[in-house]
Design a protein around this motif. Structure first.
Motif, PDB file in Angstrom:
ATOM      1  N   MET A 144       0.911  -1.276   0.113  1.00 20.87           N
ATOM      2  CA  MET A 144      -0.184  -0.084   0.164  1.00 20.87           C
ATOM      3  C   MET A 144       0.806   1.318   0.000  1.00 20.87           C
ATOM      4  O   MET A 144       0.565   2.118  -0.509  1.00 20.87           O
ATOM      5  CB  MET A 144      -0.751  -0.113   1.192  1.00 20.87           C
ATOM      6  CG  MET A 144      -1.875   0.973   1.568  1.00 20.87           C
ATOM      7  SD  MET A 144      -2.612   0.509   3.074  1.00 20.87           S
ATOM      8  CE  MET A 144      -4.030  -0.539   2.692  1.00 20.87           C
ATOM      9  N   TYR A 387      -1.566   3.383  -2.112  1.00 20.86           N
ATOM     10  CA  TYR A 387      -2.731   2.437  -2.426  1.00 20.86           C
ATOM     11  C   TYR A 387      -2.523   2.261  -4.043  1.00 20.86           C
ATOM     12  O   TYR A 387      -2.651   0.764  -4.314  1.00 20.86           O
ATOM     13  CB  TYR A 387      -3.920   3.032  -2.310  1.00 20.86           C
ATOM     14  CG  TYR A 387      -4.247   3.062  -0.783  1.00 20.86           C
ATOM     15  CD1 TYR A 387      -4.912   1.950  -0.479  1.00 20.86           C
ATOM     16  CD2 TYR A 387      -3.819   4.138   0.287  1.00 20.86           C
ATOM     17  CE1 TYR A 387      -5.628   1.861   0.812  1.00 20.86           C
ATOM     18  CE2 TYR A 387      -4.340   3.659   1.326  1.00 20.86           C
ATOM     19  CZ  TYR A 387      -4.992   2.878   1.858  1.00 20.86           C
ATOM     20  OH  TYR A 387      -5.325   2.619   3.162  1.00 20.86           O
ATOM     21  N   GLY A 417     -11.233  -3.415  -2.246  1.00 19.05           N
ATOM     22  CA  GLY A 417      -9.728  -3.143  -2.318  1.00 19.05           C
ATOM     23  C   GLY A 417      -9.235  -4.534  -2.602  1.00 19.05           C
ATOM     24  O   GLY A 417      -7.901  -4.745  -2.887  1.00 19.05           O
ATOM     25  N   THR A 430      -4.867  -5.521   0.273  1.00 23.92           N
ATOM     26  CA  THR A 430      -4.996  -4.170   0.683  1.00 23.92           C
ATOM     27  C   THR A 430      -4.792  -3.031  -0.442  1.00 23.92           C
ATOM     28  O   THR A 430      -3.848  -2.323  -0.322  1.00 23.92           O
ATOM     29  CB  THR A 430      -3.918  -3.804   1.844  1.00 23.92           C
ATOM     30  OG1 THR A 430      -2.448  -3.814   1.191  1.00 23.92           O
ATOM     31  CG2 THR A 430      -3.931  -4.493   2.973  1.00 23.92           C
TER      32      THR A 430
END
Ligand code: FAD
Length: 541
Positions: A144, A387, A417, A430
Motif C-alpha cells: 500500500m 494504495y 480493495g 490491501t
C-alpha cells in the motif's frame, strides 16, 4: 513450462513483504501451488527498502506480525515495543525460514507486465529480464505504501552528492557522520530519521511543506514479564485486532465522548493517556475524537500544546504547528525525539510552503527563494504514491487489454480493495478503497477472503471469477459516502497522501475505506459466507 491449459502455478504473488509471505502460507495450506516474485534483493518489503536511520514500526510489535502460526507467535522474541527495520527484517527471515518459504520466493525479479489471457482465463507475467510464466490467479502483494513519490525539482540531477528517496536508502548504508544533510519533507519518515541523524551529522536541515500532529511513541524494551503476558494472551490480542476499527489491539470503544465530559476531566484523561504513547491517545481516551469536529479540535489543541512544551524556540514551534486541517486527517507520526531535535544547534527547519519556497537543487545544495543551503547529502523524504502507485507502475492488462492505470486515472475503483471489474482472476491485498489500519491484520483478513474465493472456484469447477461492475460501483459509492461523513472530507484543506493529494498530476481521490477495519472485515466474511455475490463465476467451454 506447462501445457497451454495448465498454468505454471495456481497462484503468482507480486511482492515478498508481509503480504507475500502470508500469501505463501495460506495458499500452500489450501493446497495451491504458489510463487512469489519481488524486485528487491531480499524479502521484507517495506523493511528491506526503508533502511533509513530510525526506521521503525508505529504499530506495537506484538500485533505488527503475522498470526497464522501459534508456534511463530510463541517462539519469536521482540526486543522493543516498536522494532526498527533491522529487527523487522530479521523477523521476516525467521518466518520464511521457519515455514520453509524460500522455495516459493524469487528475488531480484521485477514484474513489468501482467496480461490476462481471455482464452484460458490465466494470467501471464513478464519480468524485466524477459522471463514469462503463467498462473490461474494473480495476486498483488505490492504494498500500500511502497512506490515512492520522486518530486520533480529543477536541477535535481546536478547535485554532486548522494540524493535519493528515503525508501531507496542505500542497502549497504550511508555514512552521514560529519556531513551536512538536507531532508526534503517532514512526514513520518523525517520524524523518525531526524533525531538519529542529528546525533552525528554536522547539520540537518529539514525543508518542510506541511507540519503534522505528532504523538509520543514512548519506546521501551520488551521485558520478560511483558513478553510472558503477551504470549499468554495471544488469542485475545488477535481477536482485539480483528474487532478494532484500526486493526490494532486497543481497548476501544471506551464508551465515553469528549463532548459530554467536563473540560477539567478531559484534560485529566488526556494527561493520563499521553505518556502511554502510540495511537492509544486517539482510541483509548474518547470515542468522538474522529467524528465530532469540536472534540477533534480540543484533542488537536492538546497535541499542539505538548509540542510547544518541548520546542524551545517559539518561532520554530509556530512553524511546527499544524494548521487548517483536523487532527488525524493525516495519519500522525509517532515521536522518538523529533521535537527535541529542533532544540539542537545543528538542526534547522525551513518552511518551503509559505516562507521560502524551494527554487532548485544546485550542484552544492538547495536554493530557496531566500537562501542557498550548502549540503553534502539530500534525502527525499517525499512520501509514497499510496494504495495504487505500485500497481500502476507496471502494465497490468485485464479484459480487452484494459490497463489498470488507465482504469484508475480518476477513480481508483475496487470491490473492498480486493477485486477490480474487468480484471478477472486477479486479487489485490490491501488495494485502494480498503481501510488504512494495522496492515498485518488487514493482510491476513484479505488473504483468507481470497483463499475462500479460490477454493470455491476449485470446488465448483469454475475457470473465471469476474468481479461485477455494479458491485464495484456500489463499493465506490459506499466508500465515497462514508468518506464524506468524516473529518477527512473537510475538503481541499487536507493535502494528504491518504487522498492521493500528494500527487501533483492527479486529482485527489477517495483511496481509503473509512468505515472501520472491523466493519470491513465483517463485510468480507459476509461476502464469503454468501458465496461472493460481488463476483460472477464462469466456466470456459
Ligand atoms: C517506514 C514505514 C513504516 C511503516 N510502519 C507501519 C506500521 O507501524 N504499521 C502498519 O500497519 N504499517 C506500517 N507501514 C506500512 C507497511 O507498508 C505495511 O505495514 C507492510 O509492510 C505492508 O506489507 P506488504 O507486504 O503489503 O507490502 P510491502 O512491504 O510494501 O512489500 C511490497 C513488495 O512488493 C514489491 N514489488 C512492488 N512492485 C513490484 C514489481 N513490479 N515486481 C516485483 N516486486 C514488486 C516491492 O519490492 C516490495 O518488496 C509502514 C510503512 C513504512 C514505509
Amino acid at each position: 513450462m506447462a501445457s497451454q491449459n495448465q498454468p505454471d502455478y495456481d497462484v503468482i504473488g507480486i511482492g515478498a513483504g508481509f503480504a507475500g509471505l502470508a500469501l505463501i502460507h495460506y495458499m500452500r495450506e489450501a493446497g495451491f501451488s504458489v510463487r512469489v516474485f519481488d524486485k528487491a534483493a531480499d524479502i521484507g518489503g517495506t523493511w528491506t527498502w526503508n533502511r533509513y536511520p530510525g526506521a521503525a514500526s508505529d504499530s506495537e510489535c506484538y500485533y505488527y506480525c503475522l498470526t497464522f502460526s501459534k508456534e511463530l507467535l510463541q517462539e519469536w522474541q521482540w526486543s522493543v515495543r516498536y522494532p526498527g527495520w533491522e529487527e523487522n527484517l530479521r523477523y521476516m527471515h525467521f518466518v520464511a525460514d521457519k515455514c520453509d518459504m524460500w522455495p516459493h520466493i524469487q528475488l531480484n525479479k521485477e514484474i513489468v507486465r501482467a496480461d490476462y489471457q481471455e482464452d484460458t482465463g490465466h494470467w501471464q507475467i513478464t519480468t524485466a529480464d524477459g522471463d514469462q510464466c503463467t498462473c490461474k490467479y494473480l495476486v498483488s502483494a505490492m504494498g500500500m505504501i511502497s512506490q515512492p513519490v520522486i518530486p520533480d525539482i529543477k536541477g535535481m540531477d546536478t547535485f554532486k552528492g548522494p540524493c535519493f528517496h528515503s525508501a531507496r536508502w542505500p542497502q549497504d548504508g550511508l555514512d552521514y557522520a560529519g556531513k551536512r544533510v538536507g531532508i526534503i519533507g517532514a512526514g513520518a519518515t523525517t520524524v523518525q530519521m531526524l533525531p538519529v541523524m542529528a546525533e552525528t551529522a554536522e547539520s540537518v536541515t529539514v525543508f518542510q511543506r506541511t507540519p503534522n500532529f505528532i504523538m509520543p511513541a514512548v519506546q521501551k524494551p520488551m521485558t520478560a514479564e511483558w513478553e510472558q503476558e503477551i504470549k499468554e494472551h495471544y488469542d485475545e490480542i488477535i481477536a482485539k485486532c480483528r474487532n478494532h476499527v484500526f486493526g490494532m489491539a486497543f481497548d476501544s470503544p471506551v464508551g465515553r465522548n469528549l463532548a459530554d465530559t467536563p473540560p477539567d476531566e478531559v484534560q485529566r484523561i488526556f494527561e493520563e493517556h499521553w505518556p502511554q504513547g502510540s495511537f492509544r491517545f486517539v482510541f483509548e481516551t474518547f470515542d468522538d475524537l474522529l467524528t465530532n469536529p469540536e472534540s477533534n479540535r480540543v484533542a488537536g489543541e492538546f497535541v499542539i500544546s505538548k509540542m510547544k512544551e518541548k520546542v524551545k524556540d517559539p518561532e520554530v514551534a509556530e512553524m511546527l504547528t499544524p494548521k487548517g486541517y483536523p487532527f488525524f486527517a493525516k495519519r500522525p507520526p509517532l515521536d522518538h525525539g523529533y521535537y527535541e531535535a529542533y532544540n539542537r544547534d545543528n538542526v534547522k527547519l525551513v518552511d518551503i510552503k509559505d516562507r521560502e519556497p524551494l527554487v532548485e537543487i544546485t550542484e552544492t545544495g538547495i536554493r530557496t527563494t531566500e537562501n542557498d543551503y550548502e549540503l553534502d547529502i539530500i534525502v527525499l523524504a517525499t512520501g509514497f504514491q499510496a494504495y495504487t502507485g505500485a500497481q500502476e507502475a507496471l502494465a497490468i492488462r485485464g479484459r480487452n487489454g484494459l490497463l489498470l492505470s488507465d482504469k484508475w486515472e480518476d477513480v481508483s475503483a475496487s470491490i473492498m480493495g480486493v477485486f477490480v471489474a474487468d480484471f478477472p482472476n486477479m486479487f489485490m491485498i490491501t488495494g485502494p478503497q480498503a481501510p488504512f489500519a494495522n496492515l498485518p491484520t488487514s493482510i491476513e483478513q484479505n488473504i483468507m477472503y481470497i483463499v475462500d474465493c479460490i477454493k470455491k472456484m476449485g470446488d465448483e469447477g469454475f475457470d473465471v471469477c469476474e468481479p461485477q461492475k455494479e458491485a464495484e460501483d456500489e463499493w465506490v459509492e459506499h466508500t465515497a459516502d462514508i468518506h464524506a461523513q468524516t473529518l477527512m472530507a473537510q475538503g481541499d484543506r487536507v493535502h494528504s497522501w491518504m487522498m492521493g493529494a500528494n500527487l501533483e498530476d492527479r486529482k485527489p481521490r477517495v483511496l481509503i475505506y473509512f468505515g472501520g477495519a472491523n466493519v470491513y472485515y465483517d463485510k468480507m466474511r459476509e461476502s464469503a459466507d454468501a458465496g461472493f455475490p460481488e463476483v460472477e463465476f464462469e466456466r470456459i467451454a
